[in-house]
Enzyme design. Structure first.
Site, mmCIF file in Angstrom:
data_model
loop_
_atom_site.group_PDB
_atom_site.id
_atom_site.type_symbol
_atom_site.label_atom_id
_atom_site.label_comp_id
_atom_site.label_asym_id
_atom_site.label_seq_id
_atom_site.Cartn_x
_atom_site.Cartn_y
_atom_site.Cartn_z
ATOM 1 N N HIS A 112 0.812 -1.218 0.000
ATOM 2 C CA HIS A 112 0.000 0.000 0.000
ATOM 3 C C HIS A 112 0.847 1.272 0.000
ATOM 4 O O HIS A 112 1.780 1.412 0.789
ATOM 5 C CB HIS A 112 -0.919 -0.007 1.230
ATOM 6 N N HIS A 149 -6.742 4.467 9.983
ATOM 7 C CA HIS A 149 -5.755 5.463 10.369
ATOM 8 C C HIS A 149 -6.412 6.635 11.084
ATOM 9 O O HIS A 149 -7.599 6.912 10.904
ATOM 10 C CB HIS A 149 -4.942 5.950 9.161
ATOM 11 N N ASP A 187 -7.516 17.281 8.999
ATOM 12 C CA ASP A 187 -8.863 16.906 8.597
ATOM 13 C C ASP A 187 -8.801 16.419 7.154
ATOM 14 O O ASP A 187 -8.138 17.037 6.314
ATOM 15 C CB ASP A 187 -9.821 18.097 8.689
#
Length: 388
Positions: free
Chosen positions: A261, A298, A304
């Site tokens: 990943h 995660h 944000d």
């Protein structure tokens, strides 16, 4: 995009006499950032750009932020937002902070005025439609998937050829390619997911000499002002420099993949002050024999995360639609929906298309965003209820 470009007619040397055919002087304007120490361009006008007939305050365009009762993941269905207005007045602001504001726009009206954002750069993502970004620097055609980068202070208008839908990101500072993809001279490096050949700069400069009554609306400190001119604001005969609008298609973003990943920074396309913009595009999945293509759970402990879903099936999400915006705020973990990790194993590729905005200061939600919110999104990570 900081590389030199020139268009139209310019004199051999800066700040020297440059005459019109009738003997009058063209009016030279330096347009730059950070005083005289940032990037700049020099434009040559038929008229002094300072000749304003009248001015007036038009409106307060500050987003209407609301105080929320709790901290949670949120999903906003932007296709439920009302259409209307023009490509500027029709903007519906959904999220923002002191660095950046995000919204959507589905205009139904043409612009009968010109616009200039004096607060910062703008990034318009074209979700649907074709048309032209017409600017003081020239014209750039736009198509679905285009990012339109418009520097602070650029006078422009948008002419729609077909019905258009935009994702709007307004910065309080400059928007540039990531620093790690550029060398000390500003050139994009070989490992960058796009290069200068992918950048579309203004290629057609239409010089207008019409006189009459022309309005330029200027936004400064979230207030809109109207300036009336006796001449067309696109009266530039030529310019050169490093400051100008440009287009980059998300379809020209070349994804970086690996055996396992790859984290979101490999998708980064632009950087702003305290925020980044990333592009998720069709790509091959991880090719390690034991790879799990779905991302891990995660915690965004210092940012944000906002995702705008453009097209395709986003492999880690469910209950998401074209035009959906999800907000995963800092402080609480997020990740694949139930069953999505297992379902991703063995998959070879994804066709997803999405734009991500990560901010390093908390985002505030507007009143307009709450009107199109999916109230059940926070519960979408709960396990399915078994039938009795």
């Amino acid at each position: 995009m900081a590389f030199y470009h020139r268009l139209g007619e310019i004199p051999k040397k800066r700040h020297t006499m440059f005459h019109k055919p009738n003997g009058e002087l063209y009016r030279e304007q330096v347009m730059g950032t950070k005083g005289f120490s940032g990037i700049q361009s020099i434009l040559y006008h038929h008229h002094p750009p300072t000749q304003v007939r009248s001015t007036k305050r038009v409106a307060d365009v500050k987003p209407e932020y609301v105080e929320q009762a709790d901290l949670k993941h949120q999903h906003f269905k932007t296709f439920d937002a009302p259409a209307g207005g023009d490509p500027v007045s029709g903007r519906t602001y959904l999220l923002g902070n002191s660095d950046v504001v995000l919204g959507v726009c589905v205009p139904t009206d043409e612009m009968n005025y010109f616009y200039r954002n004096a607060d910062g750069d703008e990034l318009l993502f074209v979700h649907q439609g074709e048309g032209e970004l017409q600017t003081i620097f020239g014209t750039i055609p736009y198509f679905p998937g285009d990012y339109l980068v418009i520097p602070i202070g650029t006078t422009y208008r948008i002419e729609m050829k077909t019905p258009s839908r935009f994702l709007v990101i307004e910065s309080q500072n400059e928007i540039v390619p990531p620093k790690r993809y550029r060398n000390e001279h500003g050139q994009l490096l070989e490992h960058s997911p796009f290069c200068e050949r992918d950048i579309r700069v203004p290629e057609r400069l239409d010089t207008h000499v019409e006189e009459g009554s022309f309005e330029v609306r200027v936004k400064r400190q979230s207030t809109l002002y109207s300036y009336m001119f006796d001449f067309h604001p696109f009266d530039v005969v030529g310019w050169d420099g490093y400051l100008y609008p440009y287009a980059l298609s998300i379809h020209d973003f070349e994804p970086i993949t690996g055996r396992i990943h790859q984290p979101p920074p490999v998708h980064q396309t632009f950087a702003g002050q305290n925020f980044v913009v990333c592009s998720f595009v069709p790509r091959l999945y991880d090719y390690h024999p034991q790879a799990i293509p779905a991302p891990y759970f995660h915690s965004n402990v210092e940012s944000d995360e906002v995702l705008y879903y453009v097209d395709g099936n986003f492999m880690s999400r469910k209950g998401i639609y074209e035009g959906s915006i999800t907000l995963h705020p800092m402080g609480i973990p997020h990740g694949p929906h139930p069953g999505k990790v297992e379902a991703s194993i063995g998959k070879k590729e994804t066709k997803e298309l999405a734009v991500m905005l990560d901010t390093f200061k908390p985002l505030y939600v507007t009143k307009q965003a709450l009107e199109i919110e999916d109230p059940d999104y926070m519960n979408s990570w709960l396990p399915p209820v078994s039938p009795e």
